[in-house]
Design an enzyme around this catalytic site. Sequence first.
Site, PDB file in Angstrom:
ATOM      1  N   GLY A   1       0.813  -1.220   0.000  1.00 23.89           N
ATOM      2  CA  GLY A   1       0.000   0.000   0.000  1.00 23.89           C
ATOM      3  C   GLY A   1       0.841   1.264   0.000  1.00 23.89           C
TER       4      GLY A   1
ATOM      5  N   TYR B   1     -14.061  -3.752   9.328  1.00 23.48           N
ATOM      6  CA  TYR B   1     -12.758  -3.102   9.547  1.00 23.48           C
ATOM      7  C   TYR B   1     -12.265  -3.404  10.961  1.00 23.48           C
ATOM      8  CZ  TYR B   1      -9.189   0.554   9.921  1.00 23.48           C
ATOM      9  OH  TYR B   1      -8.003   1.226  10.117  1.00 23.48           O
TER      10      TYR B   1
END
Length: 224
Positions: free
Chosen positions: A7, A147
Amino acid sequence: MKVVITGGSRGIGRALVERFVKEGHMVCTCSRSEESLKALWEELQRTDRVMFKGCDVGNRLSAKDFINFCAKHMKEFDVLINNAGILGLRESIENYPEDVWEEVIRVNLNGVFYITKYAIPFMKSGGVIINFSSGAGKRPAPYWGAYAVSKFGIEGFSLLLAEELKNRDIKVYAFNPGATRTKMRADAYPHEDPNTLKPPEKVADFVLRLISLRPPSGSIDFYE
Ligand SMILES: NC(=O)c1ccc[n+]([C@@H]2O[C@H](COP(=O)([O-])OP(=O)(O)OC[C@H]3O[C@@H](n4cnc5c(N)ncnc54)[C@H](OP(=O)(O)O)[C@@H]3O)[C@@H](O)[C@H]2O)c1
């Protein structure tokens, strides 16, 4: 050092790539968008200290290709940073859409498993693995759904991995960067003024300090 960062195209991952390169280290990074990584590489004057590849960490073949790509260029890794993640939706469990749930767990949890599993054979003794967690992975955060659950998973994954890698002198941290000025944070808190938040560069400073200090493995929170 030879560092793998998932990322790396924006937010905290990008700040990490920039900081490691500035300090003279070699970095291999990925994100789904190879275009954004290429743009970052151009901004870094096409440095040969950065290697990048488009990859979806939640797809096991893609994750394996990425790690093999890093190993081909760097042979061994001193540091692995599992930073890539997605937010999903802020919604109650009752109303949480199944497809979003599956996607968040696929990227945030399966992705960390795949990348780590494939990277372990290349990790140097004396190395460090940092798995990005969150405050939502440590205490109940209603309406943070998949999440929060994925980050609870990261806390547990990191603890057991630390035990398994103890004899190889590899430290493992579940790391909570805290509120940071990034796209993910803006998506989660659209009404917040981003200027009240610390920039990702502060998290990068902290991560470099963590790596140089190598405290005992465990769950670590950002602090000033
Ligand atoms: N910002 C905060 O306040 C905060 C607080 C606590 C924890 N965290 C954690 O810190 C980490 C970084 O967050 P951030 O705020 O910097 O997020 P961000 O700005 O949204 O950046 C996420 C990065 O991950 C990449 N990514 C997303 N899905 C991917 C996938 N399937 N495969 C490969 N790369 C993927 C994105 O690139 P592509 O979209 O091109 O794939 C991007 O480079 C995350 O794990 C997050 O949960 C952040």
